[in-house]
Design an enzyme around this catalytic site. Structure first.
Site, PDB file in Angstrom:
ATOM      1  N   TYR A  45      29.153  -1.914 -17.166  1.00 53.83           N
ATOM      2  CA  TYR A  45      30.392  -2.166 -16.431  1.00 53.83           C
ATOM      3  C   TYR A  45      30.033  -3.048 -15.214  1.00 53.83           C
ATOM      4  O   TYR A  45      29.032  -2.807 -14.547  1.00 53.83           O
ATOM      5  CB  TYR A  45      31.033  -0.845 -16.008  1.00 53.83           C
ATOM      6  CG  TYR A  45      32.131  -1.040 -15.000  1.00 53.83           C
ATOM      7  CD1 TYR A  45      33.218  -1.861 -15.298  1.00 53.83           C
ATOM      8  CD2 TYR A  45      32.073  -0.454 -13.746  1.00 53.83           C
ATOM      9  CE1 TYR A  45      34.222  -2.074 -14.371  1.00 53.83           C
ATOM     10  CE2 TYR A  45      33.073  -0.662 -12.811  1.00 53.83           C
ATOM     11  CZ  TYR A  45      34.139  -1.476 -13.134  1.00 53.83           C
ATOM     12  OH  TYR A  45      35.125  -1.701 -12.201  1.00 53.83           O
ATOM     13  N   ARG A  94      34.620  18.370   1.715  1.00 51.31           N
ATOM     14  CA  ARG A  94      33.555  17.436   1.299  1.00 51.31           C
ATOM     15  C   ARG A  94      32.371  18.184   0.696  1.00 51.31           C
ATOM     16  O   ARG A  94      31.563  17.623  -0.030  1.00 51.31           O
ATOM     17  CB  ARG A  94      33.114  16.531   2.457  1.00 51.31           C
ATOM     18  CG  ARG A  94      32.048  15.519   2.051  1.00 51.31           C
ATOM     19  CD  ARG A  94      31.972  14.281   2.952  1.00 51.31           C
ATOM     20  NE  ARG A  94      32.166  14.567   4.345  1.00 51.31           N
ATOM     21  CZ  ARG A  94      31.252  15.123   5.156  1.00 51.31           C
ATOM     22  NH1 ARG A  94      30.064  15.429   4.710  1.00 51.31           N
ATOM     23  NH2 ARG A  94      31.548  15.353   6.417  1.00 51.31           N
ATOM     24  N   LYS A 106      39.230   7.363 -16.838  1.00 44.10           N
ATOM     25  CA  LYS A 106      39.515   6.848 -18.163  1.00 44.10           C
ATOM     26  C   LYS A 106      39.966   7.982 -19.100  1.00 44.10           C
ATOM     27  O   LYS A 106      40.912   8.661 -18.799  1.00 44.10           O
ATOM     28  CB  LYS A 106      38.288   6.103 -18.675  1.00 44.10           C
ATOM     29  CG  LYS A 106      37.691   5.122 -17.635  1.00 44.10           C
ATOM     30  CD  LYS A 106      38.624   3.967 -17.388  1.00 44.10           C
ATOM     31  CE  LYS A 106      38.349   3.084 -16.174  1.00 44.10           C
ATOM     32  NZ  LYS A 106      37.140   3.077 -15.458  1.00 44.10           N
ATOM     33  N   ASP A 155      25.887   6.832 -19.095  1.00 45.76           N
ATOM     34  CA  ASP A 155      27.300   6.758 -18.739  1.00 45.76           C
ATOM     35  C   ASP A 155      28.092   7.021 -20.016  1.00 45.76           C
ATOM     36  O   ASP A 155      28.076   6.216 -20.947  1.00 45.76           O
ATOM     37  CB  ASP A 155      27.607   5.371 -18.154  1.00 45.76           C
ATOM     38  CG  ASP A 155      29.052   5.231 -17.696  1.00 45.76           C
ATOM     39  OD1 ASP A 155      29.927   5.882 -18.300  1.00 45.76           O
ATOM     40  OD2 ASP A 155      29.300   4.447 -16.765  1.00 45.76           O
TER      41      ASP A 155
END
Ligand code: LCS
Length: 399
Positions: free
Chosen positions: A112, A59, A211, A186
Site C-alpha cells: 500500500y 489512550r 476495510k 498485513d
C-alpha cells in the site's frame, strides 16, 4: 457446551469480546469517555504501577476498544490485539515498537502506497533502512537477509498487484536465519475469515480495519494482533508514547458491529469477485486480470495453500492507453471511482495516480504496478449488475 474460544468462526465473531455492563444491554455501550474515576489517590497509583487491573485513560485502554480487541485476537488466533486509529496507525505503532537506529526492514516491493512511503521516506529519516524485494520468489528473501534485519514485512495478496506470497515459507526462511526477526503480515485484503497468517508462522498481523473488517465504509481504523507480550509493548510504548494512534470508542463500537457479519460479507465479496474476474478474463478489451482465484494467475497455487477463499480484490489491465482507461472508468454508472476497499459498494481506482502515487515511476515499474493498472474492490451488489456496468464501458474498447 464447549468453551466460547473453541466455537466456530461465525459464533466467535458475534459473541467474543462482549464486556460486562450493569443493565444487561445486548450490545456493549459506547464508553465515550477520555478518563476513568479512581476510588482514591491510592487506587490511581496502583493502576499506574500495574498493581491493580482497571481503566485509567482512554489512550491506555477503554472497554469499547477492548471488545473489538478480544474479538480480533480470537478470530486471527493470536493471544491479544490492539486497535488503532487507522491502518497506518497500526503499522507505525508496530514498527516503532520494534525498530531502532541501524536496523533494517525487508519488505515486498508492492505495498500500500503509504506503507511504502513510511518505510522508504519516513523511517529512513531516523536511521532505519528498508530493502524492497520481489517476494513472489523467496530466494530473493534468502539473499536479502542480514545481521541488521529486524522485520520482514509483506501484504498477501499485495495491494494492488495481488501478488501472493507464501507465508509459511517466508516465515520459515526468516526464522531459520534469525528467530528474533519479526515476520509481519498485513492481512487487510483477506481478513481472518479468509487467511490466518499467525497459524502459518507469522509473528504479527496488522490490519487496516477501515476495510473489510468494518465493511461499511464509515470509519478509519486499524489493528495489530500478536502474542500478549508484544501487544503490551505496542500499547504501552508504540501507541501510548510514540504515535498516540488510539481508536475512538465510537469507532470501536462501529467496528464491533461490522465484524458480527464478517463471514457472510466475505463469502459474498469472494463469490462476486470470482464471477467478475472470469468475466474480465474473457473480455476482449482486457489484457490481464490479477486475481488469485484464476488458474491463469501466477499466485494461484500458493493462494490455494493459504487462503480459504480467493478474496474480493482484483486488478486488471486494458488493451488501451492511460487516457482511454480513464475515460472508460469515468463512464461507469454503478461502480464508484474511489480509493479504499472492502465496502458494500464496488469501488474502482487507478493505483499509479492514486493509492500508489507515493511511488516514483521507476519504483512503480519495479513493483509491477503498470500505468494502466485498474484496481477493483468488488462490493456486495448483484454481480450481474456489476458485470453489466463494466461491460458497457469495456465493449467499445474492444472494437
Ligand atoms: N494496509 C493496506 C493493505 C491498505 O490497503 C491500507 C489502506 C492500509 C494498510 C492503511 O490503512 P488506513 O490507515 O487507510 O486505515 N489502503 C487504502 C487503499 O488501498 N485505498 O485507500 C486506502
Amino acid at each position: 457446551m464447549k468453551d466460547l474460544k473453541d466455537l466456530s468462526f461465525a459464533t466467535r465473531q458475534i459473541h467474543v469480546g462482549k464486556q460486562k455492563n450493569s443493565v444487561g444491554a445486548l450490545c456493549d455501550p459506547i464508553y465515550m469517555t477520555s478518563t476513568f474515576a479512581f476510588d482514591s489517590v491510592e487506587q490511581g497509583g496502583r493502576r499506574f504501577a500495574g498493581e491493580e487491573d482497571g481503566y485509567i485513560y482512554t489512550r491506555l485502554g477503554n472497554p469499547s476498544q477492548r471488545a473489538v480487541e478480544e474479538k480480533l485476537a480470537s478470530l486471527e488466533g493470536g493471544e491479544d490485539a490492539a486497535v488503532t486509529a487507522s491502518g497506518m496507525g497500526a503499522i507505525s505503532s508496530t514498527l516503532w515498537s520494534i525498530l531502532k537506529q541501524g536496523d533494517e526492514i525487508i519488505a515486498e516491493e508492492a505495498l500500500y502506497g503509504c506503507t511504502f512511503s513510511l518505510m522508504s521516506h519516513g523511517l529512513s529519516e531516523f536511521g532505519v533502512t528498508a530493502k524492497f524485494i520481489d517476494m513472489s520468489s523467496l530466494d530473493n528473501l534468502k539473499n536479502a537477509l542480514s545481521e541488521k534485519t529486524k522485520v520482514v514485512y509483506f501484504e498477501t495478496p499485495c495491494n494492488p498487484t495481488l501478488t501472493v506470497i507464501d507465508i509459511e515459507e517466508a516465515a520459515k526462511i526468516a526464522h531459520e536465519y534469525n528467530p528474533e526477526i519479526k515476520v509481519i503480515v498485513d492481512n487487510t485484503f483477506c481478513t481472518p475469515y479468509v487467511q490466518r497468517p499467525l497459524s502459518k508462522g507469522a509473528d504479527i498481523v496488522v490490519h487496516s480495519a477501515t476495510k473489510y473488517l468494518n465493511g461499511h465504509g464509515d470509519i478509519v481504523a486499524g489493528a495489530v494482533i500478536s502474542d500478549a507480550e508484544f501487544i503490551q509493548k505496542v500499547k504501552m510504548f508504540g501507541m501510548k508514547d510514540m504515535t498516540g494512534s488510539i481508536m475512538s470508542p465510537f469507532n470501536a463500537f462501529l467496528l464491533a458491529r461490522g465484524m458480527k457479519t464478517l463471514d457472510i460479507r466475505m463469502e459474498r465479496h469472494c463469490a462476486n469477485a470470482m464471477k467478475i474476474a472470469k468475466f474480465l478474463e474473457s473480455h476482449p478489451a482486457v489484457k490481464k486480470v490479477y486475481y488469485p482465484g484464476l488458474e491463469s494467475f501466477e499466485g494461484h497455487k500458493t493462494a490455494l495453500k493459504q487462503m480459504d477463499l480467493m478474496g474480493g480484490m482484483m486488478s486488471f489491465e486494458l488493451k488501451a492507453d492511460r487516457d482511454q482507461v480513464a475515460a472508460a472508468l469515468n463512464k461507469l454508472q454503478l461502480c464508484i471511482v474511489a480509493v479504499s476497499l472492502g465496502d458494500a459498494e464496488t469501488l474502482v481506482e487507478h493505483p499509479a495516480s492514486m493509492t500508489h502515487s507515493t511511488y516514483s515511476s521507476e519504483e512503480l515499474a519495479s513493483a509491477g504496478i503498470s500505468e494502466g493498472l485498474v484496481r477493483l474492490s468488488v462490493g456486495l451488489e448483484d454481480p450481474d449488475d456489476i458485470i453489466a456496468d463494466l461491460k458497457e464501458v469495456l465493449d467499445p474498447l474492444a472494437k
